[in-house]
Motif scaffolding. Structure first.
Motif, short mmCIF file in Angstrom:
data_model
loop_
_atom_site.label_atom_id
_atom_site.label_comp_id
_atom_site.label_asym_id
_atom_site.label_seq_id
_atom_site.Cartn_x
_atom_site.Cartn_y
_atom_site.Cartn_z
N TYR A 1 0.85 -1.35 -0.10
CA TYR A 1 0.01 0.02 -0.07
C TYR A 1 0.90 1.05 -0.01
CZ TYR A 1 -3.26 -3.47 1.67
OH TYR A 1 -3.80 -4.43 1.96
N VAL A 2 0.36 2.34 -0.51
CA VAL A 2 0.89 3.61 -0.35
C VAL A 2 0.24 4.36 0.78
CG1 VAL A 2 1.29 4.17 -2.55
CG2 VAL A 2 -0.80 4.85 -1.55
N SER A 3 0.91 5.24 1.76
CA SER A 3 0.31 5.88 2.73
C SER A 3 0.42 7.32 2.70
CB SER A 3 1.31 5.52 3.95
OG SER A 3 1.24 3.94 4.35
N VAL A 4 -0.61 8.21 2.94
CA VAL A 4 -0.57 9.64 2.89
C VAL A 4 -1.18 9.98 4.30
CG1 VAL A 4 -1.69 11.42 1.77
CG2 VAL A 4 -1.46 9.34 0.52
N PHE A 5 -0.36 10.89 4.62
CA PHE A 5 -0.40 11.70 5.81
C PHE A 5 -0.60 13.17 5.83
CE2 PHE A 5 1.18 7.66 7.15
CZ PHE A 5 0.61 7.22 8.32
N ILE A 6 -1.47 13.86 6.49
CA ILE A 6 -1.36 15.32 6.62
C ILE A 6 -0.85 15.61 8.02
CG2 ILE A 6 -3.83 15.54 7.61
CD1 ILE A 6 -3.53 18.30 6.03
N ALA A 7 0.16 16.47 8.32
CA ALA A 7 0.98 16.72 9.58
C ALA A 7 0.76 18.21 9.89
CB ALA A 7 2.05 16.19 9.27
N LEU A 8 0.50 18.64 11.20
CA LEU A 8 0.91 19.90 11.66
C LEU A 8 2.41 20.06 11.63
CD1 LEU A 8 -0.39 22.48 12.89
CD2 LEU A 8 0.04 21.30 15.25
N ALA A 9 2.73 21.28 11.01
CA ALA A 9 4.17 21.58 10.42
C ALA A 9 4.67 22.49 11.43
CB ALA A 9 4.62 21.74 9.23
N SER A 10 3.66 23.26 12.31
CA SER A 10 4.13 24.46 13.07
C SER A 10 3.65 24.09 14.46
CB SER A 10 3.45 25.96 12.55
OG SER A 10 2.03 25.51 12.50
N GLU A 11 4.04 25.01 15.24
CA GLU A 11 3.86 24.73 16.79
C GLU A 11 2.43 25.14 16.93
OE1 GLU A 11 5.94 23.52 18.97
OE2 GLU A 11 7.42 23.67 17.69
N GLY A 12 1.88 24.39 17.54
CA GLY A 12 0.41 24.32 18.18
C GLY A 12 0.05 23.35 19.03
N THR A 13 -1.08 23.63 19.73
CA THR A 13 -1.57 22.62 20.75
C THR A 13 -3.20 22.63 20.55
OG1 THR A 13 -1.80 24.38 22.67
CG2 THR A 13 0.27 22.93 22.50
N ASP A 14 -3.50 21.24 20.36
CA ASP A 14 -5.04 20.94 20.41
C ASP A 14 -5.35 21.81 19.10
OD1 ASP A 14 -4.80 19.13 22.47
OD2 ASP A 14 -5.67 20.75 23.96
N VAL A 15 -4.81 21.71 18.02
CA VAL A 15 -5.28 22.22 16.73
C VAL A 15 -6.40 21.24 16.32
CG1 VAL A 15 -4.80 22.89 14.49
CG2 VAL A 15 -3.31 23.40 16.34
N ARG A 16 -7.77 21.81 16.21
CA ARG A 16 -8.83 20.80 15.63
C ARG A 16 -8.98 21.18 14.08
NH1 ARG A 16 -13.79 22.35 18.71
NH2 ARG A 16 -14.19 20.23 18.48
N ALA A 17 -9.07 20.18 13.58
CA ALA A 17 -9.40 20.16 12.02
C ALA A 17 -10.26 19.12 11.51
CB ALA A 17 -7.75 20.33 11.54
N LEU A 18 -10.92 19.25 10.46
CA LEU A 18 -11.52 18.41 9.42
C LEU A 18 -10.70 18.53 8.10
CD1 LEU A 18 -15.18 19.47 10.28
CD2 LEU A 18 -14.09 17.32 11.05
N PHE A 19 -10.35 17.29 7.63
CA PHE A 19 -9.70 17.31 6.42
C PHE A 19 -10.17 16.00 5.65
CE2 PHE A 19 -7.05 15.88 10.00
CZ PHE A 19 -6.81 14.64 9.72
N GLU A 20 -9.94 16.03 4.36
CA GLU A 20 -9.90 14.96 3.42
C GLU A 20 -8.79 14.83 2.50
OE1 GLU A 20 -14.04 14.48 1.45
OE2 GLU A 20 -12.88 14.93 -0.22
N LEU A 21 -8.31 13.61 2.20
CA LEU A 21 -7.34 13.35 1.71
C LEU A 21 -7.72 12.68 0.40
CD1 LEU A 21 -4.94 11.93 4.37
CD2 LEU A 21 -4.73 14.46 2.92
#
Length: 130
Positions: free
Chosen positions: A75-95
């Protein structure tokens, strides 16, 4: 301190408001020469440039042979990552993956399908991935 001398005081109605801001964004990550990347090894990734949505930096990580050895490079794997400093960043996303013909669009995962009770996904620190 409020003092009541026994008289009935009428107070007017009060109100307050809380506004939660929602920011939408998208990022298209094009991988030129995908077939050359296949076979680079399990756990090895190609990263997008960082992009900004909602005041935070994000990145996409693509593993052509999968992230984990148990995937056996099937399989291939795809990830989205938080690249900046942050705490408890709430997000909805679609890949989604789009093949080179531009015709085959494959939804990998969507957090927009989650029930309201489970809410957005929370990324707790820089480097948090989903």
């Amino acid at each position: 301190m409020v003092e009541n001398s026994g008289e009935n005081l009428l107070e007017g109605p009060t109100s307050s408001r809380s506004v939660t801001e929602t920011v939408n964004g998208s990022h298209k990550f094009v991988i030129q020469g995908y077939s050359l990347a296949k076979g680079m090894g399990i756990g090895k990734h190609i990263a997008s440039d960082n992009f900004t949505v909602g005041g935070f930096q994000w990145a996409i990580y693509f593993y052509p042979d999968g992230k984990n050895p148990e995937d056996n490079a099937t399989y291939v794997s795809v990830f989205i990552a938080l690249a900046s400093e942050g705490t408890d960043v709430r997000a909805l996303f679609e890949l989604t993956l789009l093949d080179q013909s531009g015709k085959g669009k494959h939804k990998v995962h969507s957090h927009f399908d989650r029930s309201l009770e489970s809410g957005p996904y929370t990324l707790k620190y820089r480097g948090s991935m989903w």
